[in-house]
Design a protein around this motif. Structure first.
Motif, PDB file in Angstrom:
ATOM      1  N   HIS A 288       2.778   7.398   6.552  1.00  0.00           N
ATOM      2  CA  HIS A 288       3.956   7.582   6.035  1.00  0.00           C
ATOM      3  C   HIS A 288       3.780   8.579   4.679  1.00  0.00           C
ATOM      4  O   HIS A 288       2.729   8.774   4.093  1.00  0.00           O
ATOM      5  CB  HIS A 288       4.425   6.357   5.310  1.00  0.00           C
ATOM      6  N   THR A 290       5.307   9.154   2.018  1.00  0.00           N
ATOM      7  CA  THR A 290       5.406   8.840   0.601  1.00  0.00           C
ATOM      8  C   THR A 290       4.994   7.324   0.367  1.00  0.00           C
ATOM      9  O   THR A 290       4.630   7.077  -0.707  1.00  0.00           O
ATOM     10  CB  THR A 290       7.050   8.857   0.343  1.00  0.00           C
ATOM     11  N   ASP A 291       4.822   6.558   1.394  1.00  0.00           N
ATOM     12  CA  ASP A 291       4.328   5.207   1.298  1.00  0.00           C
ATOM     13  C   ASP A 291       2.876   5.099   1.672  1.00  0.00           C
ATOM     14  O   ASP A 291       2.778   5.082   3.135  1.00  0.00           O
ATOM     15  CB  ASP A 291       5.319   4.198   1.959  1.00  0.00           C
ATOM     16  N   LEU A 294       1.981   2.415   4.491  1.00  0.00           N
ATOM     17  CA  LEU A 294       2.791   2.378   5.622  1.00  0.00           C
ATOM     18  C   LEU A 294       2.155   3.313   6.715  1.00  0.00           C
ATOM     19  O   LEU A 294       2.013   4.386   6.310  1.00  0.00           O
ATOM     20  CB  LEU A 294       4.212   2.495   5.288  1.00  0.00           C
TER      21      LEU A 294
END
Length: 381
Positions: A288, A290-291, A294
């Motif tokens: 992901h 930004t995460d 994840l």
């Protein structure tokens, strides 16, 4: 600009001298230095002599750069190079560059040197901004920049000498960690772990599907014909967004994309194959943006390999690698509602279907509902 010396955190940074030429020549035979810097190839003794005398002295005299030899403060041994490769006094900006001699790696030498140079640039030269750049895939340089306090700002296309892309970052006054402090991206952090993974060649993973032993390996040119065949299959076209019609050039672009995203550390795509090493399908783990904990998975299976339990085994192996090696906490799976084959594979690998997301994905010109599921790190226990 008068040359200076800097002593900080066990290091002596000083102007280059003529008697450094032999050590510079030896260091610059290193494959990583030749791969990631602009040193001449092959690197000859006259190149080293020219660097430590003419180039270095000229940069200081003209005020266009500040190249330092990085030495052990106690012994004087040469450990690397670090300095400002360009300075614009009018704009108050400079660019940092560095390399570490092979015999000095793993000791935090270049992080300490880069912090010292940055502090000097801000405090003594009164610069207001430093930039850093490195070729996409140079995770060792990126990790040094992060530990120096640089903030990653993006990716510049076709800026590297070989026509490739560069990462770019910036550092402002007050953002340099104090000497002796770990700072960001220290040992054991996700940044450090992933730099170690994506800074090396892609590994081979193993799985078992009944009596069949599977290898999850990097994609190769020899897989392209099988990829074309798989992506022309009606079921692949129905449930994925592969181009239709699918041509050889599409497969070649896919391979280039796969290699680029591994180099960038944003995705890991594997081919899974049986003992004959023939392409049975491909599976990718996409981090992901930004995460950091994840990721999501995507996959496709060659028509001849379907119904044999290969995909669930490959998915389990890849998910396990994502949790244990990349430090993920959650891996998500999505499929268009009605794609029961994808759902069965995900559930066999332990994914829990959590619901239906309405109009969640764009699929061939329209928004479609999707099933959403996930596997958590704790589920593997």
């Amino acid at each position: 600009m008068e040359p200076v010396e800097i002593t900080e955190d066990g290091l002596l940074l000083r102007p280059w001298r003529a008697d450094d030429a032999d050590a510079v020549h030896r260091a610059c035979q290193d494959p990583d230095i030749q791969r990631w810097t602009t040193v001449p190839r092959p690197y000859l003794p006259e190149h080293a002599s020219g660097f430590v005398t003419g180039f270095s002295a000229g940069a200081w005299a003209e005020g266009t750069g500040a190249p330092f030899a990085v030495c052990d403060a106690a012994t004087g041994d040469l450990l690397g190079s670090c300095g400002l490769v360009s300075i614009s006094a009018e704009r108050g900006v400079g660019e940092i560059g560095y390399w570490t001699a092979p015999w000095a790696r793993g000791r935090g030498v270049t992080v300490r040197a880069a912090r010292a140079v940055a502090r000097w640039a801000f405090d003594d030269r009164k610069l207001r901004r430093l930039t850093w750049r490195a070729g996409v895939g140079n995770h060792a340089s990126r990790l040094v920049a992060l530990r120096t306090g640089f903030r990653m700002e993006g990716r510049l296309r076709a800026t590297a000498p070989d026509g490739g892309d560069d990462w770019i970052g910036s550092l402002l006054p007050g953002e340099v960690p104090a000497p002796g402090t770990p700072g960001p991206a220290g040992p054991g952090t996700l940044d450090a772990r992933r730099a170690a993974v994506f800074g090396r060649p892609q590994p081979v993973l193993f799985a078992t599907a009944g009596p069949t032993e599977l290898r999850l390996r990097p994609m190769e040119e020899g897989d392209l014909d099988a990829i074309v065949e798989t992506c022309r299959d009606p079921e692949t076209i129905r449930w994925t967004t592969v181009p239709d019609p699918y041509e050889r050039a599409d497969a070649e672009s896919f391979l280039a994309f796969v290699r680029d995203t591994w180099a960038a550390g944003t995705s890991a795509t594997f081919v899974f194959a049986g003992p004959d090493d023939r392409y049975a399908g491909s599976i990718d783990l996409r981090l992901h943006p930004t995460d950091p904990l994840l990721a999501d998975v995507g996959f496709m299976t060659a028509p001849a390999a379907r119904g044999r339990g290969l995909l669930p085994a490959a998915l389990t192996a890849l998910s396990t690698w994502g949790f244990t090696t990349l430090g993920l906490a959650r891996i998500e799976w999505r499929a268009n509602v009605g794609n029961t084959a994808s759902r069965r594979a995900a559930e066999k690998a332990g994914f829990v279907v959590e619901g239906t997301a309405r109009g969640a994905l764009a699929h061939r010109g329209e928004r479609v509902d999707t099933w959403v599921g996930a596997l958590l790190a704790g589920d593997l226990a």
